[in-house]
Design an enzyme around this catalytic site. Sequence first.
Site, PDB file in Angstrom:
ATOM      1  N   GLU A 242      11.503   1.317  -6.674  1.00  0.00           N
ATOM      2  CA  GLU A 242      10.726   0.755  -7.782  1.00  0.00           C
ATOM      3  C   GLU A 242       9.554   1.658  -8.117  1.00  0.00           C
ATOM      4  OE1 GLU A 242      11.725  -3.954  -7.077  1.00  0.00           O
ATOM      5  OE2 GLU A 242       9.986  -3.141  -6.061  1.00  0.00           O
TER       6      GLU A 242
ATOM      7  N   CYS B  95       2.670   4.438 -10.638  1.00  0.00           N
ATOM      8  CA  CYS B  95       2.712   4.282  -9.192  1.00  0.00           C
ATOM      9  C   CYS B  95       4.159   4.554  -8.776  1.00  0.00           C
ATOM     10  CB  CYS B  95       2.265   2.859  -8.840  1.00  0.00           C
ATOM     11  SG  CYS B  95       2.442   2.462  -7.111  1.00  0.00           S
TER      12      CYS B  95
ATOM     13  N   CYS C 241      10.932   2.162   3.954  1.00  0.00           N
ATOM     14  CA  CYS C 241       9.826   2.840   4.630  1.00  0.00           C
ATOM     15  C   CYS C 241      10.046   2.761   6.127  1.00  0.00           C
ATOM     16  CB  CYS C 241       8.497   2.165   4.267  1.00  0.00           C
ATOM     17  SG  CYS C 241       7.040   3.089   4.831  1.00  0.00           S
TER      18      CYS C 241
ATOM     19  N   CYS D 127       3.025  -5.550   4.587  1.00  0.00           N
ATOM     20  CA  CYS D 127       3.645  -4.885   3.438  1.00  0.00           C
ATOM     21  C   CYS D 127       5.122  -5.241   3.311  1.00  0.00           C
ATOM     22  CB  CYS D 127       3.491  -3.366   3.595  1.00  0.00           C
ATOM     23  SG  CYS D 127       4.250  -2.450   2.247  1.00  0.00           S
TER      24      CYS D 127
ATOM     25  N   CYS E 133       0.458  -3.764  -5.186  1.00  0.00           N
ATOM     26  CA  CYS E 133       0.502  -3.037  -3.904  1.00  0.00           C
ATOM     27  C   CYS E 133       1.189  -3.861  -2.827  1.00  0.00           C
ATOM     28  CB  CYS E 133      -0.915  -2.802  -3.369  1.00  0.00           C
ATOM     29  SG  CYS E 133      -1.771  -1.465  -4.129  1.00  0.00           S
TER      30      CYS E 133
HETATM   31  N1  SAH Z   1       2.654   4.428   2.622  1.00  0.00           N
HETATM   32  C1  SAH Z   1       1.582   4.744   1.766  1.00  0.00           C
HETATM   33  C2  SAH Z   1       1.771   4.346   0.320  1.00  0.00           C
HETATM   34  C3  SAH Z   1       2.378   3.000   0.026  1.00  0.00           C
HETATM   35  S1  SAH Z   1       1.404   1.552   0.252  1.00  0.00           S
HETATM   36  C4  SAH Z   1       0.299   4.162   2.303  1.00  0.00           C
HETATM   37  O1  SAH Z   1       0.337   3.476   3.311  1.00  0.00           O
HETATM   38  O2  SAH Z   1      -0.753   4.448   1.762  1.00  0.00           O
HETATM   39  C5  SAH Z   1       0.207   1.547  -1.020  1.00  0.00           C
HETATM   40  C6  SAH Z   1      -1.026   0.742  -0.682  1.00  0.00           C
HETATM   41  O3  SAH Z   1      -0.766  -0.669  -0.696  1.00  0.00           O
HETATM   42  C7  SAH Z   1      -1.559   1.030   0.708  1.00  0.00           C
HETATM   43  O4  SAH Z   1      -2.954   1.159   0.658  1.00  0.00           O
HETATM   44  C8  SAH Z   1      -1.158  -0.216   1.482  1.00  0.00           C
HETATM   45  O5  SAH Z   1      -1.925  -0.408   2.618  1.00  0.00           O
HETATM   46  C9  SAH Z   1      -1.344  -1.274   0.437  1.00  0.00           C
HETATM   47  N2  SAH Z   1      -0.655  -2.541   0.716  1.00  0.00           N
HETATM   48  C10 SAH Z   1       0.483  -2.719   1.393  1.00  0.00           C
HETATM   49  N3  SAH Z   1       0.814  -4.028   1.415  1.00  0.00           N
HETATM   50  C11 SAH Z   1      -0.136  -4.677   0.716  1.00  0.00           C
HETATM   51  C12 SAH Z   1      -0.343  -6.041   0.351  1.00  0.00           C
HETATM   52  N4  SAH Z   1       0.517  -6.981   0.687  1.00  0.00           N
HETATM   53  N5  SAH Z   1      -1.435  -6.348  -0.405  1.00  0.00           N
HETATM   54  C13 SAH Z   1      -2.297  -5.390  -0.787  1.00  0.00           C
HETATM   55  N6  SAH Z   1      -2.155  -4.083  -0.476  1.00  0.00           N
HETATM   56  C14 SAH Z   1      -1.095  -3.727   0.268  1.00  0.00           C
END
Ligand code: SAH
Length: 346
Positions: free
Chosen positions: A94, A107, A114, A121, A339
């Site tokens: 996505e 994005c 992952c 997440c 996110c």
């Molecule tokens: N793997 C990379 C990029 C993908 S996650 C990383 O960890 O940075 C992108 C962002 O979303 C990261 O900052 C992650 O911590 C955040 N994120 C993941 N799950 C989330 C959630 N449920 N609510 C808010 N932010 C979240």
Amino acid sequence: MEIKKKDIRALTKEQLRQFFVEQGDKAFRGNQVYEWLWQKSAHDFDAMTNISKETRQMLEDNFVINHIRVDQMQRSSDGTIKNAVRLHDGLIVESVLIPTDTRTTACVSSQVGCSLDCRFCATARLKRMRNLNPDEIYDQVVAIDNESRLYFDRPLSNIVFMGMGEPLMNYNNVLKAIDKITSPEGLGMSPKRIVVSTSGVPKIIKKMADEEVKFGLAVSLHSAIDEVRTSIMPFNATFPLKDLREALEYWYSKTKNKITYEYVVWKGINDTQEAVDALVKFCKFAPSKVNLIEYNPIDDGEFQQASNKAVEMYQNTLERNGITVTVRRSRGKDIDAACGQLANKQ
Ligand code: SAH
């Protein structure tokens, strides 16, 4: 026996020029085809109108163009667009277009699923199926640029690697994609408008510093206390904060680029004064700013967004210590595009 055709976009420009020379053609033909493949994003050889029919057929016999297809596009009430992108082997990732008054941000995903195991997440629940190729990352950006022009009447302005996957676990392909995105032979975007977000892989952060990359770095920190961080991001046991800190100091010494820390404040996890103090201390190792991001619920309540009061405590303490802090509200929640919500749900 059928011969498996090669993805033509896996070739460098030089390799493509060489291929034409081997075919008894001019090296220049390679430049023309390269331009069609990248700058003009051609989906098939027949679109290459300044190439003779015979040459197009010869390319068809030898190669494929593994182009992505946007299978489904969803629009949120706040303007955010989520694309479900089908890859040549049928897998889906996505990507998201986030519009504001002045910007359009893409994005993008770097892996299918992952391999990290962040407990908050949604993508972490899909196991890592494979890395994306550079052209699959590039195509996501082109698709969003086209949507930005179509729906918002302006080109894409920014890119964040915050979609599915851990970009630093697919570093070589991410770097190749960024090279194409920033090259005048690709999209010609400034690397200053690109941010790679990582959970923190110290060795690769050092490598990026050595290569003096020009794009920005964001680190998903969420806690500056090892015990807490490991409990919500178990891979922190392998890459503890001390190693991360050391890599970030090195990054700053080489690039002079400020680091952005992404941080969610959760009830009962990191909403204490002790947690804020640890963050302030961590922020002082290398010049940085903090993005307090809103939690997007993905489960039945194990994780909950902390109170406004706790977020204000973070904001005030950070500001008092001279650290820039922004509180970011999530976009596209109603279509699971925010996110951490990317999990191929439609
Ligand atoms: N793997 C990379 C990029 C993908 S996650 C990383 O960890 O940075 C992108 C962002 O979303 C990261 O900052 C992650 O911590 C955040 N994120 C993941 N799950 C989330 C959630 N449920 N609510 C808010 N932010 C979240």
